[in-house]
Design a protein around this motif. Structure first.
Motif, short mmCIF file in Angstrom:
data_model
loop_
_atom_site.label_atom_id
_atom_site.label_comp_id
_atom_site.label_asym_id
_atom_site.label_seq_id
_atom_site.Cartn_x
_atom_site.Cartn_y
_atom_site.Cartn_z
N ALA A 55 -9.13 102.22 38.76
CA ALA A 55 -8.85 102.86 37.47
C ALA A 55 -8.62 104.33 37.68
O ALA A 55 -9.26 104.95 38.54
N PRO A 56 -7.73 104.90 36.93
CA PRO A 56 -7.49 106.34 37.09
C PRO A 56 -8.68 107.15 36.64
O PRO A 56 -9.26 106.89 35.58
N THR A 57 -9.08 108.07 37.48
CA THR A 57 -10.28 108.88 37.22
C THR A 57 -9.92 110.31 36.80
O THR A 57 -10.76 111.18 36.81
N GLU A 58 -8.65 110.48 36.48
CA GLU A 58 -8.22 111.83 36.16
C GLU A 58 -8.77 112.26 34.79
O GLU A 58 -9.30 113.34 34.64
N GLY A 59 -8.66 111.39 33.79
CA GLY A 59 -9.15 111.76 32.46
C GLY A 59 -9.83 110.56 31.76
O GLY A 59 -9.57 109.42 32.12
N LYS A 60 -10.74 110.79 30.82
CA LYS A 60 -11.46 109.73 30.12
C LYS A 60 -10.56 109.09 29.07
O LYS A 60 -9.77 109.77 28.42
N LEU A 61 -10.70 107.70 28.94
CA LEU A 61 -9.88 106.95 27.98
C LEU A 61 -10.48 107.05 26.58
O LEU A 61 -11.71 106.93 26.40
N ASP A 62 -9.63 107.21 25.59
CA ASP A 62 -10.06 107.25 24.18
C ASP A 62 -9.86 105.85 23.60
O ASP A 62 -8.74 105.45 23.28
N ILE A 63 -10.99 105.08 23.55
CA ILE A 63 -10.92 103.67 23.13
C ILE A 63 -10.55 103.57 21.65
O ILE A 63 -9.79 102.69 21.26
N ALA A 110 -8.67 105.50 19.87
CA ALA A 110 -7.25 105.78 19.68
C ALA A 110 -6.40 104.57 20.06
O ALA A 110 -5.41 104.26 19.40
N ILE A 111 -6.85 103.85 21.13
CA ILE A 111 -6.11 102.65 21.57
C ILE A 111 -6.20 101.58 20.49
O ILE A 111 -5.22 100.88 20.21
N ASP A 170 -6.64 101.93 17.25
CA ASP A 170 -5.79 102.31 16.11
C ASP A 170 -4.32 102.02 16.40
O ASP A 170 -3.57 101.55 15.54
N LYS A 171 -3.95 102.24 17.64
CA LYS A 171 -2.56 102.01 18.05
C LYS A 171 -2.21 100.53 17.96
O LYS A 171 -1.11 100.14 17.50
N VAL A 172 -3.14 99.67 18.42
CA VAL A 172 -2.92 98.21 18.39
C VAL A 172 -2.80 97.73 16.95
O VAL A 172 -1.95 96.89 16.62
N LYS A 173 -3.66 98.24 16.06
CA LYS A 173 -3.63 97.84 14.64
C LYS A 173 -2.29 98.21 13.99
O LYS A 173 -1.69 97.43 13.27
N ARG A 174 -1.80 99.39 14.28
CA ARG A 174 -0.51 99.83 13.74
C ARG A 174 0.62 98.94 14.24
O ARG A 174 1.53 98.58 13.48
#
Length: 384
Positions: free
Chosen positions: A334-342, A344-345, A347-351
């Protein structure tokens, strides 16, 4: 008185000889210079009205591929030789051309010119050029080049070098020497004035000796310019002509094994030790025969044991398995560069779902009273 008279006679004789010598020298110098525009008068019937006493004839063979051309131009050949009263015959069965004099022939040199004509025709020279040999100030030279170079491939390369790219070298040679040059097979046929033929022969022979024709062409060009100056006629032209030195550019093949020369010493080399000297040095010379044999047998056994171990190692190499490389499992890190915003994901799926179905956006449901009352009753039961 007598002595004085004899002295005067001797002096007069000496002066007479000197004057004769000077006259001869002047005559020789005059003979060497040819006046401009002078031409030798032609040989006519008035010079030899009675004709020739004997009949002379010459014959030459021609190759098969020249048969068709000779058939075509033979009437022209007969017409040209007929003017000199020379008879010519073409034998297609034997493959030869022959010329002979007739009773009407008055020029003794005409038969030699006819001989040169048939030679040139046999060597692939076209009739338009070959017929020029019948003129007075023309000569021909057939240079044999087939035996000058042993290697066939080298011979072909040098012959092509004489012709040049698209015949440019040959054309330059023709312009400088005023000669017609034809390279055919193992011969070079040249037709022109005597001085030009001499230069053509030199260039051809040098080319076969691995001297490039461009060097000779350059010298001919310089000579042509120098000949225009009347002051330089009696001077040497060596200072103007280039001196080309042959350079061997090919690298000398070096031997694989280089032998180093040892330093010279006046003393002879040391005598090598004999077998007896070696035994005396080690002390084996004084041992018994039985001990010597035993020692030799032990050495032989040691050598045999070493040879056996080497052979055994070579045999065992086939049974040793090769080392296998470890297989590396591919893992998707998994990319360790930045933390995932669950959130936001989500909300995106619902839209995305609402857009696909085409339904209006769903408002979040309000908390109902019935659900709150049932929750309160459950809490009470648990307390009781």
């Amino acid at each position: 008185m007598a002595s004085s008279a004899t002295g005067d006679d001797v002096s007069e004789a000496q002066t007479g000889k000197k004057s004769l010598k000077s006259k001869n020298q002047v005559d020789d110098s005059e003979l060497l210079t040819v006046p401009d525009g002078w031409k030798e008068p032609g040989f006519t019937r008035d010079d030899n009205p009675r004709g020739l006493l004997e009949e002379s004839s010459f014959a030459t063979l021609f190759p098969k591929y020249r048969e068709a051309y000779l058939k075509e131009c033979w009437p022209l050949v007969q017409k040209a030789l007929g003017e000199a009263h020379v008879k010519a015959t073409l034998d297609l069965i034997e493959g030869s051309i022959s010329v002979c004099t007739t009773k009407k022939t008055f020029d003794p040199y005409a038969i030699l010119r006819a001989r040169d004509l048939i030679k040139l025709l046999a060597r692939s020279v076209p009739f338009e050029q070959a017929v020029r040999i019948l003129e007075d100030d023309m000569a021909c030279d057939i240079i044999k080049i087939g035996t000058l170079v042993r290697n066939r491939e080298r011979f072909v390369k040098r012959r092509q070098r004489l012709i040049g790219p698209k015949g440019s070298t040959l054309k330059a040679l023709e312009l400088l020497t005023s000669c017609y040059v034809m390279v055919q097979g193992n011969t070079v046929s040249a037709l022109g004035p005597f001085n030009g033929l001499k230069e053509v022969r030199k260039v051809v022979m040098d080319t076969m000796k691995n001297i490039h024709p461009i060097y000779n062409i350059k010298t001919l060009m310089i000579k042509r310019e120098l000949a225009k100056d009347p002051d330089l006629r009696t001077q040497s032209w060596e200072r103007f002509l280039p001196n080309f030195r042959h350079k061997n550019l090919a690298k000398r093949k070096e031997p694989k094994k280089k032998s180093m020369k040892k330093e010279y010493t006046p003393f002879p080399p040391q005598q090598p030790e004999s077998q007896v000297d070696k035994e005396l040095a080690t002390g084996e010379f004084f041992l018994r025969e039985s001990v010597k044999r035993r020692k030799k047998m032990e050495e032989i056994k040691v050598k045999q044991a070493e040879a056996l171990t080497k052979k055994q190692e070579q045999r065992n190499k086939a049974f040793i398995p090769p080392k296998e490389k470890p297989l590396m499992k591919k893992t998707n890190k998994a990319p360790t560069e930045g933390k995932l915003d669950i959130q936001a994901i989500k909300d995106k799926v619902k839209r995305a779902k609402t857009k696909k179905l085409g339904a209006p956006p769903v408002a979040p449901p309000a908390p109902s009273t019935s659900t709150s009352t049932t929750g309160q009753k459950k809490k009470k039961k648990n307390k009781g």
